[in-house]
Design a protein around this motif. Structure first.
Motif, mmCIF file in Angstrom:
data_model
loop_
_atom_site.group_PDB
_atom_site.id
_atom_site.type_symbol
_atom_site.label_atom_id
_atom_site.label_comp_id
_atom_site.label_asym_id
_atom_site.label_seq_id
_atom_site.Cartn_x
_atom_site.Cartn_y
_atom_site.Cartn_z
ATOM 1 N N GLU A 281 0.809 -1.209 0.000
ATOM 2 C CA GLU A 281 0.000 0.000 0.000
ATOM 3 C C GLU A 281 0.847 1.265 0.000
ATOM 4 O OE1 GLU A 281 -2.841 0.003 3.143
ATOM 5 O OE2 GLU A 281 -3.810 -1.865 2.505
ATOM 6 N N ARG A 282 1.922 1.265 0.763
ATOM 7 C CA ARG A 282 2.766 2.468 0.842
ATOM 8 C C ARG A 282 3.409 2.757 -0.512
ATOM 9 N NH1 ARG A 282 4.947 4.642 5.922
ATOM 10 N NH2 ARG A 282 6.483 6.276 5.432
ATOM 11 N N ASN A 283 3.857 1.708 -1.202
ATOM 12 C CA ASN A 283 4.431 1.913 -2.530
ATOM 13 C C ASN A 283 3.368 2.388 -3.512
ATOM 14 O OD1 ASN A 283 6.537 1.663 -4.633
ATOM 15 N ND2 ASN A 283 5.200 0.038 -5.390
ATOM 16 N N ALA A 284 2.174 1.829 -3.412
ATOM 17 C CA ALA A 284 1.092 2.243 -4.309
ATOM 18 C C ALA A 284 0.789 3.727 -4.148
ATOM 19 C CB ALA A 284 -0.155 1.410 -4.047
ATOM 20 N N ALA A 285 0.817 4.218 -2.905
ATOM 21 C CA ALA A 285 0.562 5.639 -2.652
ATOM 22 C C ALA A 285 1.683 6.498 -3.234
ATOM 23 C CB ALA A 285 0.428 5.886 -1.153
ATOM 24 N N GLY A 333 20.996 0.675 12.721
ATOM 25 C CA GLY A 333 20.079 -0.295 13.314
ATOM 26 C C GLY A 333 18.617 0.088 13.187
ATOM 27 N N LEU A 334 18.321 1.198 12.514
ATOM 28 C CA LEU A 334 16.944 1.671 12.373
ATOM 29 C C LEU A 334 16.090 0.687 11.593
ATOM 30 C CD1 LEU A 334 14.890 4.086 12.686
ATOM 31 C CD2 LEU A 334 15.686 4.823 10.422
ATOM 32 N N LYS A 335 14.922 0.375 12.132
ATOM 33 C CA LYS A 335 13.920 -0.420 11.425
ATOM 34 C C LYS A 335 12.745 0.486 11.123
ATOM 35 C CE LYS A 335 15.228 -4.793 13.632
ATOM 36 N NZ LYS A 335 14.776 -5.937 14.458
ATOM 37 N N SER A 336 12.298 0.476 9.868
ATOM 38 C CA SER A 336 11.272 1.426 9.479
ATOM 39 C C SER A 336 10.430 0.878 8.339
ATOM 40 C CB SER A 336 11.917 2.749 9.053
ATOM 41 O OG SER A 336 10.958 3.731 8.782
ATOM 42 N N ASP A 337 9.195 1.351 8.263
ATOM 43 C CA ASP A 337 8.296 1.002 7.166
ATOM 44 C C ASP A 337 8.501 2.006 6.044
ATOM 45 O OD1 ASP A 337 6.335 -0.227 5.689
ATOM 46 O OD2 ASP A 337 4.671 0.797 6.693
ATOM 47 N N THR A 338 8.757 1.523 4.843
ATOM 48 C CA THR A 338 9.038 2.372 3.690
ATOM 49 C C THR A 338 8.230 1.885 2.493
ATOM 50 O OG1 THR A 338 10.836 1.016 2.791
ATOM 51 C CG2 THR A 338 11.408 2.583 4.541
ATOM 52 N N ILE A 339 8.433 2.512 1.340
ATOM 53 C CA ILE A 339 7.764 2.052 0.134
ATOM 54 C C ILE A 339 8.256 0.663 -0.273
ATOM 55 C CG2 ILE A 339 7.298 4.378 -0.694
ATOM 56 C CD1 ILE A 339 9.645 4.011 -2.677
ATOM 57 N N PHE A 340 9.410 0.238 0.258
ATOM 58 C CA PHE A 340 9.902 -1.123 0.023
ATOM 59 C C PHE A 340 9.280 -2.126 0.990
ATOM 60 C CE2 PHE A 340 14.259 0.743 -1.427
ATOM 61 C CZ PHE A 340 13.689 1.150 -2.612
ATOM 62 N N GLY A 341 8.542 -1.649 1.962
ATOM 63 C CA GLY A 341 8.070 -2.484 3.063
ATOM 64 C C GLY A 341 8.945 -2.235 4.275
#
Length: 392
Positions: A281-285, A333-341
């Motif tokens: 969904e994030r990539n679609a946006a 070490g950052l974990k994050s939600d991106t357009i890649f997932g």
């Protein structure tokens, strides 16, 4: 939770307005303004969209992002000079842009003295996260080892044993050739010809003649940019790729050059880090916003730039500061939600653990060449373990 977050952002902005507008967070974008890579493949478009979208979310720590652009002629010395200007003249503590591995390797030792973080969205060489790793260097682009692993997985079902290699005469090209050769030998195969072309090659005739005279089961190609278009069109005249059962591409054919290559690369299988058709969904946006503004779909270089800004925002927010040491610690070490997932910026070597795709060039529904995704390899399984030579 989301409402509370937006209320917090609104309060921070209101306080900033009451005491005078907060200084923007300057982010440098270093581009190439001459030579084969002068177009920069829309990096500026992606960076401007990222700044606007992140600012619409409130920016970070109550401050908006602002882009600072510097250019160079596509040489290591030029890259150093442009990066120095964007930091010292424009006041950017963080920068990204069009860098190839040789340029990034030259910049690495300068970063601490500049007191700036480089978040590289373009270079591939594993040396940058190996013996030449630096505390102030981070990378969002897929590294050569991840590309090789995607090839390894794809070729597990292939009977191709003998290979030739055609690669750019750059650090990244030599790195790829070494790793691909090692992979072939691991699988019990052999490599015959390994050829390197200088950047800006106008006539590939001698290379095509050599590769056509001694074809193998497979051909691995890492020819980039305008050279990739030239090589694709010239080889088509001699039917070179048709002499190989399998042709693998590492940046040779991608969503940037495919249109200009026409039918010349049909059937080629590409290891590619991103396609606009990536699920999520994030990539679609992101794709929708990009298409709305620029009337075209984003390419893999533009997506990597966008993710760079996403991660920078997340790191600054986590740090609660724009000071370089604080953001560096937050980014590692950052974990994050991106357009890649969901992705992770690995603390051990500052390499982003992210997906890779294998996609084949086919005829699209409109009769034009298009990419069909054949496999998606998740980052944790596909990204090689950290190099023990990296000492941060």
């Amino acid at each position: 939770m989301i409402r509370q977050l937006f209320k917090g952002v609104a309060l921070a902005l209101a306080l900033a307005g009451a005491t005078g507008a907060a200084e923007p967070i300057k982010v440098g974008l270093v581009l190439i303004d001459s030579g084969p890579f002068a177009s920069n493949y829309g990096m500026g478009d992606a960076a401007r969209l990222a700044v606007d979208m992140l600012n619409a979310q409130g920016g970070a720590v109550g401050r908006k992002f602002e882009l600072a652009v510097q250019t160079h002629p596509g040489t290591p010395a030029g890259a150093i000079a442009a990066a120095t200007r964007v930091v010292q003249q424009d006041g950017a503590s963080f920068f990204t842009g069009m860098f190839f591995s040789s340029m990034s390797l030259a910049l690495g030792p300068r970063l601490q003295g500049l007191n700036a973080l480089m978040i590289d969205s373009n270079s591939q060489s594993d040396e940058l996260i190996g013996k030449s790793c630096r505390a102030n260097y981070f990378r969002t682009a897929a590294n050569d080892g991840a590309v090789i692993n995607s090839f390894r997985s794809f070729l597990a079902k292939s009977d191709a044993k003998t290979w030739n290699i055609m690669a750019i005469d750059f650090a990244g090209g030599h790195d790829f050739a070494r790793k691909f050769s090692a992979m072939v030998k691991e699988r019990g195969g052999s490599v015959g010809l390994t050829l390197f072309n200088p950047l800006g090659t106008a006539d590939f005739g001698s290379y095509i003649s050599q590769l056509g005279g001694k074809p193998a089961d497979g051909l691995a190609v890492m020819v980039v940019g305008n050279d990739a278009i030239t090589f694709a069109k010239q080889q088509q005249q001699f039917g070179l790729l048709a002499k190989y059962r399998t042709v693998l591409s590492n940046t040779f054919t991608n969503d940037i050059v495919l249109g200009a290559q026409g039918d010349s690369t049909l059937g080629v299988v590409a290891g590619i880090s991103y396609l606009a058709s990536l699920p999520g969904e994030r990539n679609a946006a992101f794709v929708k916003a990009f298409e709305s503004r620029y009337k075209r779909r984003p390419n893999f270089i533009e997506a990597d730039v966008f993710v760079t800004f996403e991660l920078l925002q997340a790191a600054i927010t986590k740090a609660g500061s724009t000071e370089v040491p604080a953001v560096r610690s937050a980014l590692a070490g950052l974990k994050s939600d991106t357009i890649f997932g969901n992705v992770e910026m690995r603390a051990a070597d500052h390499q982003l653990v992210r997906q890779m795709l294998m996609a084949q060039v086919v005829k699209g529904e409109d009769g034009k060449p298009a990419f069909a995704i054949r496999s998606v390899y998740p980052g944790p399984a596909n990204t090689p373990a950290p190099d023990g030579d990296c000492k941060l």
